[in-house]
Design a protein around this motif. Structure first.
Motif, PDB file in Angstrom:
ATOM      1  N   SER A  63      56.680 -22.564   9.065  1.00 36.75           N
ATOM      2  CA  SER A  63      55.400 -23.239   8.867  1.00 36.75           C
ATOM      3  C   SER A  63      54.399 -22.514   9.755  1.00 36.75           C
ATOM      4  O   SER A  63      54.440 -22.642  10.982  1.00 36.75           O
ATOM      5  N   TYR A  64      53.516 -21.717   9.134  1.00 37.79           N
ATOM      6  CA  TYR A  64      52.619 -20.828   9.862  1.00 37.79           C
ATOM      7  C   TYR A  64      51.189 -21.331   9.717  1.00 37.79           C
ATOM      8  O   TYR A  64      50.580 -21.220   8.652  1.00 37.79           O
ATOM      9  N   GLY A  65      50.664 -21.913  10.796  1.00 36.64           N
ATOM     10  CA  GLY A  65      49.333 -22.511  10.766  1.00 36.64           C
ATOM     11  C   GLY A  65      48.271 -21.603  11.354  1.00 36.64           C
ATOM     12  O   GLY A  65      48.440 -21.055  12.438  1.00 36.64           O
ATOM     13  N   HIS A  66      47.169 -21.458  10.617  1.00 35.93           N
ATOM     14  CA  HIS A  66      46.036 -20.650  11.054  1.00 35.93           C
ATOM     15  C   HIS A  66      44.987 -21.533  11.726  1.00 35.93           C
ATOM     16  O   HIS A  66      44.928 -22.742  11.490  1.00 35.93           O
ATOM     17  N   SER A  67      44.123 -20.911  12.512  1.00 36.33           N
ATOM     18  CA  SER A  67      43.100 -21.661  13.242  1.00 36.33           C
ATOM     19  C   SER A  67      42.102 -22.336  12.311  1.00 36.33           C
ATOM     20  O   SER A  67      41.488 -23.329  12.683  1.00 36.33           O
ATOM     21  N   GLY A  68      41.964 -21.845  11.103  1.00 30.32           N
ATOM     22  CA  GLY A  68      41.044 -22.440  10.133  1.00 30.32           C
ATOM     23  C   GLY A  68      41.664 -23.557   9.305  1.00 30.32           C
ATOM     24  O   GLY A  68      41.011 -24.128   8.435  1.00 30.32           O
ATOM     25  N   GLY A  69      42.930 -23.853   9.555  1.00 31.38           N
ATOM     26  CA  GLY A  69      43.588 -24.946   8.845  1.00 31.38           C
ATOM     27  C   GLY A  69      44.517 -24.514   7.729  1.00 31.38           C
ATOM     28  O   GLY A  69      45.280 -25.326   7.209  1.00 31.38           O
ATOM     29  N   THR A  70      44.474 -23.253   7.327  1.00 32.01           N
ATOM     30  CA  THR A  70      45.372 -22.760   6.277  1.00 32.01           C
ATOM     31  C   THR A  70      46.815 -22.782   6.780  1.00 32.01           C
ATOM     32  O   THR A  70      47.080 -22.439   7.926  1.00 32.01           O
ATOM     33  N   MET A  71      47.714 -23.193   5.893  1.00 37.51           N
ATOM     34  CA  MET A  71      49.144 -23.198   6.211  1.00 37.51           C
ATOM     35  C   MET A  71      49.854 -22.241   5.263  1.00 37.51           C
ATOM     36  O   MET A  71      49.515 -22.167   4.079  1.00 37.51           O
ATOM     37  N   LEU A 130      50.561 -21.403  19.692  1.00 37.28           N
ATOM     38  CA  LEU A 130      51.811 -22.102  19.996  1.00 37.28           C
ATOM     39  C   LEU A 130      52.829 -21.637  18.972  1.00 37.28           C
ATOM     40  O   LEU A 130      52.621 -21.771  17.766  1.00 37.28           O
ATOM     41  N   LEU A 131      53.927 -21.051  19.458  1.00 35.50           N
ATOM     42  CA  LEU A 131      55.030 -20.623  18.611  1.00 35.50           C
ATOM     43  C   LEU A 131      56.251 -21.473  18.922  1.00 35.50           C
ATOM     44  O   LEU A 131      56.511 -21.775  20.080  1.00 35.50           O
ATOM     45  N   VAL A 132      56.993 -21.837  17.895  1.00 33.75           N
ATOM     46  CA  VAL A 132      58.274 -22.535  18.069  1.00 33.75           C
ATOM     47  C   VAL A 132      59.348 -21.628  17.480  1.00 33.75           C
ATOM     48  O   VAL A 132      59.289 -21.272  16.303  1.00 33.75           O
ATOM     49  N   TRP A 133      60.308 -21.256  18.307  1.00 35.20           N
ATOM     50  CA  TRP A 133      61.397 -20.367  17.914  1.00 35.20           C
ATOM     51  C   TRP A 133      62.714 -21.138  17.937  1.00 35.20           C
ATOM     52  O   TRP A 133      62.900 -22.021  18.771  1.00 35.20           O
ATOM     53  N   ILE A 134      63.626 -20.784  17.036  1.00 33.95           N
ATOM     54  CA  ILE A 134      64.971 -21.357  17.037  1.00 33.95           C
ATOM     55  C   ILE A 134      65.978 -20.213  17.069  1.00 33.95           C
ATOM     56  O   ILE A 134      65.736 -19.139  16.523  1.00 33.95           O
ATOM     57  N   LYS A 135      67.092 -20.471  17.736  1.00 30.58           N
ATOM     58  CA  LYS A 135      68.130 -19.451  17.802  1.00 30.58           C
ATOM     59  C   LYS A 135      69.087 -19.648  16.634  1.00 30.58           C
ATOM     60  O   LYS A 135      69.673 -20.707  16.460  1.00 30.58           O
ATOM     61  N   SER A 136      69.211 -18.606  15.817  1.00 25.31           N
ATOM     62  CA  SER A 136      70.100 -18.640  14.655  1.00 25.31           C
ATOM     63  C   SER A 136      71.259 -17.672  14.902  1.00 25.31           C
ATOM     64  O   SER A 136      71.330 -17.037  15.958  1.00 25.31           O
ATOM     65  N   LYS A 137      72.117 -17.543  13.918  1.00 21.53           N
ATOM     66  CA  LYS A 137      73.240 -16.612  14.022  1.00 21.53           C
ATOM     67  C   LYS A 137      72.767 -15.167  14.171  1.00 21.53           C
ATOM     68  O   LYS A 137      73.452 -14.341  14.752  1.00 21.53           O
ATOM     69  N   GLN A 141      64.407 -16.791  15.734  1.00 20.44           N
ATOM     70  CA  GLN A 141      63.535 -16.738  14.564  1.00 20.44           C
ATOM     71  C   GLN A 141      62.373 -17.712  14.741  1.00 20.44           C
ATOM     72  O   GLN A 141      62.543 -18.821  15.254  1.00 20.44           O
ATOM     73  N   LEU A 142      61.216 -17.290  14.270  1.00 19.55           N
ATOM     74  CA  LEU A 142      60.022 -18.125  14.330  1.00 19.55           C
ATOM     75  C   LEU A 142      60.132 -19.239  13.305  1.00 19.55           C
ATOM     76  O   LEU A 142      60.305 -18.988  12.110  1.00 19.55           O
ATOM     77  N   LEU A 143      60.047 -20.478  13.774  1.00 15.23           N
ATOM     78  CA  LEU A 143      60.102 -21.655  12.909  1.00 15.23           C
ATOM     79  C   LEU A 143      58.701 -22.167  12.585  1.00 15.23           C
ATOM     80  O   LEU A 143      58.422 -22.584  11.474  1.00 15.23           O
TER      81      LEU A 143
END
Length: 151
Positions: A63-71, A130-137, A141-143
């Motif tokens: 889910s990649y959010g831009h400063s202008g509100g675009t997702m 703000l980035l949220v990352w998760i550890k995968s196999k 990866q950026l979540l």
């Protein structure tokens, strides 16, 4: 006999308490370095419009959010770079702070960049990220990502 056993137990507890924070800190430190490396790889892949690296570094649930509100989802995010719709000429990151909790990490930083988006021409942006990352196999990866304009 009972006193020696009690002393042994107390010493063992003290040693365990003294060692545990160091072990946790070392593990957290390793994860922080891994996340910092992933952030740098993402920065370079965005500048280079490298779709294969962007694919590797992003979760299928992005889910990649831009400063202008675009997702954007993962496919839209990657296509925006590989198609030339989003062009970063430079990206500078400052004030980065990484926090790791288990298999999740948050990254906050300021992104200052020169852009040359299709149809817009040269420009500049300064964003709080703000980035949220998760550890995968396969690694970190950026979540999720959210940006706000910085004045």
């Amino acid at each position: 006999m009972k006193i020696n056993k009690a002393i042994t137990i107390l010493i063992s507890l003290f040693m365990a308490a003294a060692i545990t924070p160091t072990t946790v800190s070392a593990q957290e430190s390793k994860s922080v370095k891994e996340v910092a490396t992933a952030v740098e790889q993402l920065r370079q892949a965005m500048i280079g419009a490298d779709g294969s690296v962007l694919d590797k570094l992003t979760s299928d649930s992005l889910s990649y959010g831009h400063s202008g509100g675009t997702m954007q989802n993962k496919q839209e995010f990657i296509k925006s770079f590989t198609s030339g719709a989003s062009v970063f000429v430079t990206i500078d990151i400052t004030g980065q702070h990484i926090t790791v909790v288990g298999n999740t990490a948050t990254v906050r930083h300021i992104l200052s960049a020169k852009t040359n988006d299709a149809g817009k021409g040269p420009g500049t942006v300064k964003l709080g990220i703000l980035l949220v990352w998760i550890k995968s196999k396969t690694g970190w990866q950026l979540l999720a990502r959210q940006a706000v304009k910085v004045v």
